[in-house]
Design a protein around this motif. Structure first.
Motif, mmCIF file in Angstrom:
data_model
loop_
_atom_site.group_PDB
_atom_site.id
_atom_site.type_symbol
_atom_site.label_atom_id
_atom_site.label_comp_id
_atom_site.label_asym_id
_atom_site.label_seq_id
_atom_site.Cartn_x
_atom_site.Cartn_y
_atom_site.Cartn_z
ATOM 1 N N LYS A 136 -12.612 11.445 1.706
ATOM 2 C CA LYS A 136 -11.462 12.020 2.390
ATOM 3 C C LYS A 136 -11.733 11.943 3.889
ATOM 4 O O LYS A 136 -12.860 12.151 4.343
ATOM 5 C CB LYS A 136 -11.259 13.478 1.983
ATOM 6 C CG LYS A 136 -11.052 13.707 0.484
ATOM 7 C CD LYS A 136 -9.727 13.174 -0.023
ATOM 8 C CE LYS A 136 -9.505 13.592 -1.476
ATOM 9 N NZ LYS A 136 -8.187 13.163 -1.987
ATOM 10 N N VAL A 137 -10.730 11.636 4.660
ATOM 11 C CA VAL A 137 -10.879 11.566 6.115
ATOM 12 C C VAL A 137 -10.528 12.937 6.692
ATOM 13 O O VAL A 137 -9.517 13.530 6.321
ATOM 14 C CB VAL A 137 -9.967 10.475 6.703
ATOM 15 C CG1 VAL A 137 -9.979 10.498 8.219
ATOM 16 C CG2 VAL A 137 -10.409 9.101 6.185
ATOM 17 N N VAL A 138 -11.390 13.452 7.568
ATOM 18 C CA VAL A 138 -11.243 14.835 8.026
ATOM 19 C C VAL A 138 -11.383 14.942 9.534
ATOM 20 O O VAL A 138 -12.224 14.280 10.148
ATOM 21 C CB VAL A 138 -12.325 15.739 7.371
ATOM 22 C CG1 VAL A 138 -12.161 17.180 7.844
ATOM 23 C CG2 VAL A 138 -12.232 15.678 5.866
ATOM 24 N N SER A 139 -10.557 15.808 10.127
ATOM 25 C CA SER A 139 -10.699 16.158 11.526
ATOM 26 C C SER A 139 -10.339 17.627 11.677
ATOM 27 O O SER A 139 -9.617 18.190 10.847
ATOM 28 C CB SER A 139 -9.781 15.280 12.387
ATOM 29 O OG SER A 139 -10.224 15.227 13.723
ATOM 30 N N ALA A 140 -10.843 18.263 12.744
ATOM 31 C CA ALA A 140 -10.632 19.706 12.895
ATOM 32 C C ALA A 140 -10.371 20.096 14.338
ATOM 33 O O ALA A 140 -10.833 19.439 15.278
ATOM 34 C CB ALA A 140 -11.840 20.479 12.363
ATOM 35 N N MET A 141 -9.644 21.203 14.491
ATOM 36 C CA MET A 141 -9.313 21.771 15.791
ATOM 37 C C MET A 141 -9.599 23.269 15.734
ATOM 38 O O MET A 141 -9.705 23.848 14.655
ATOM 39 C CB MET A 141 -7.833 21.541 16.102
ATOM 40 C CG MET A 141 -7.408 20.088 15.978
ATOM 41 S SD MET A 141 -5.642 19.824 16.266
ATOM 42 C CE MET A 141 -4.923 20.633 14.843
ATOM 43 N N SER A 142 -9.690 23.889 16.921
ATOM 44 C CA SER A 142 -10.016 25.310 16.927
ATOM 45 C C SER A 142 -9.513 26.000 18.190
ATOM 46 O O SER A 142 -8.975 25.363 19.096
ATOM 47 C CB SER A 142 -11.528 25.521 16.783
ATOM 48 O OG SER A 142 -11.830 26.881 16.542
ATOM 49 N N MET A 179 0.846 -1.197 0.000
ATOM 50 C CA MET A 179 0.000 0.000 0.000
ATOM 51 C C MET A 179 0.885 1.252 0.000
ATOM 52 O O MET A 179 1.905 1.296 0.684
ATOM 53 C CB MET A 179 -0.906 0.009 1.239
ATOM 54 C CG MET A 179 -1.923 1.149 1.233
ATOM 55 S SD MET A 179 -2.960 1.162 2.731
ATOM 56 C CE MET A 179 -1.812 1.821 3.930
ATOM 57 N N THR A 180 0.482 2.223 -0.781
ATOM 58 C CA THR A 180 1.217 3.484 -0.805
ATOM 59 C C THR A 180 0.987 4.246 0.493
ATOM 60 O O THR A 180 0.003 4.030 1.196
ATOM 61 C CB THR A 180 0.746 4.355 -1.982
ATOM 62 O OG1 THR A 180 -0.676 4.560 -1.881
ATOM 63 C CG2 THR A 180 1.064 3.691 -3.311
ATOM 64 N N ASN A 181 1.923 5.133 0.829
ATOM 65 C CA ASN A 181 1.816 5.902 2.058
ATOM 66 C C ASN A 181 0.549 6.747 2.076
ATOM 67 O O ASN A 181 0.147 7.306 1.053
ATOM 68 C CB ASN A 181 3.024 6.828 2.215
ATOM 69 C CG ASN A 181 4.270 6.086 2.659
ATOM 70 O OD1 ASN A 181 4.218 4.903 2.973
ATOM 71 N ND2 ASN A 181 5.389 6.779 2.679
ATOM 72 N N TRP A 188 -6.608 3.027 7.233
ATOM 73 C CA TRP A 188 -7.602 1.951 7.132
ATOM 74 C C TRP A 188 -8.501 2.153 5.910
ATOM 75 O O TRP A 188 -8.778 1.214 5.152
ATOM 76 C CB TRP A 188 -8.469 1.898 8.384
ATOM 77 C CG TRP A 188 -7.733 1.603 9.650
ATOM 78 C CD1 TRP A 188 -6.494 0.999 9.770
ATOM 79 C CD2 TRP A 188 -8.166 1.877 10.990
ATOM 80 N NE1 TRP A 188 -6.155 0.897 11.082
ATOM 81 C CE2 TRP A 188 -7.139 1.406 11.862
ATOM 82 C CE3 TRP A 188 -9.307 2.443 11.518
ATOM 83 C CZ2 TRP A 188 -7.256 1.521 13.237
ATOM 84 C CZ3 TRP A 188 -9.423 2.553 12.904
ATOM 85 C CH2 TRP A 188 -8.401 2.100 13.753
ATOM 86 N N VAL A 189 -8.956 3.386 5.730
ATOM 87 C CA VAL A 189 -9.832 3.684 4.588
ATOM 88 C C VAL A 189 -9.098 3.445 3.273
ATOM 89 O O VAL A 189 -9.639 2.826 2.345
ATOM 90 C CB VAL A 189 -10.353 5.134 4.670
ATOM 91 C CG1 VAL A 189 -11.095 5.518 3.400
ATOM 92 C CG2 VAL A 189 -11.264 5.311 5.897
ATOM 93 N N LYS A 190 -7.866 3.896 3.215
ATOM 94 C CA LYS A 190 -7.095 3.736 1.975
ATOM 95 C C LYS A 190 -6.835 2.261 1.684
ATOM 96 O O LYS A 190 -6.942 1.826 0.534
ATOM 97 C CB LYS A 190 -5.779 4.506 2.079
ATOM 98 C CG LYS A 190 -4.995 4.535 0.763
ATOM 99 C CD LYS A 190 -3.860 5.529 0.834
ATOM 100 C CE LYS A 190 -3.210 5.683 -0.529
ATOM 101 N NZ LYS A 190 -2.153 6.733 -0.546
#
Length: 205
Positions: free
Chosen positions: A113-119, A1-3, A197-199
């Motif tokens: 796309k896997v997404v997470s956010a901070m603030s 698997m690619t990075n 995992w998704v990839k």
């Protein structure tokens, strides 16, 4: 698997979200991911920036950080956003960039796309959670997969217990009320790991 490829995308006026983004990029790299740290372009007029010496100083200090492009969004398997609160919502600079991504969205290139956010915000109840959730609303439209930290690690409690994404109270530039470094790093590693995992699942099919 690619990075796995992770784009850490931030907007910061006086440095808080830049610092959080740097921590996130460092942690994501520890998972073996290929990481880009990129900033959302500053679109505020000089008159506004110059009214706050800390804002002007940060603009100058980070002038060599690459600006995010639509190619970065297409390249990445995962996005980690770090953005301040503006009146309980995302900053105009962030919204302006997101609004340019309609072409990618129309082509289905933001799906999965896997997404997470901070603030961050000046006050403890200044809109950190709402800002993150506002960004996640857009991500749902994109067909992205939101990965929140929840309470999956003790660092979340030490950082103030925001399950939607790490957030910090900053009463003055450079002063963080909560100790959020470990929470940021946990969130980044969790995001990069889920993206792996998704990839892997996509490549297996």
């Amino acid at each position: 698997m690619t990075n796995t490829k992770v784009a850490v995308i931030y907007y910061s006026s006086t440095g808080t979200n830049h610092k959080m983004a740097v921590w996130a990029a460092e942690a994501a790299k520890e998972t073996g991911a290929e990481v880009k740290l990129v900033k959302i372009p500053e679109s505020a007029p000089d008159s506004a920036i110059d009214s706050n010496p800390a804002w002007r100083a940060h603009v100058e200090a980070t002038k060599d950080v690459p600006e995010v492009t639509l190619s970065d969004l297409e390249w990445a398997d995962a996005y980690i956003f770090s953005i301040p609160t503006r009146f309980g919502n995302v900053p105009g600079q962030v919204k302006q960039f997101i609004d340019t991504a309609g072409g990618l969205w129309a082509q289905g290139k933001t799906v999965n796309k896997v997404v997470s956010a901070m603030s961050s915000a000046q006050n403890a109840h200044g809109g950190q959670e709402q800002t993150i959730l506002s960004l996640y609303t857009t991500m749902h439209h994109w067909g992205a997969i939101v990965v929140a930290p929840g309470y999956a690690d003790p660092s979340s409690y030490a950082a103030g217990g925001n399950p939607y994404g790490t957030s910090v109270t900053v009463p003055k530039p450079g002063e963080m009320n909560e100790d959020v470094e470990e929470a940021v790093k946990f969130q980044a590693k969790r995001t990069a790991t889920v993206a792996q995992w998704v990839k892997a699942g996509k490549e297996a099919n």
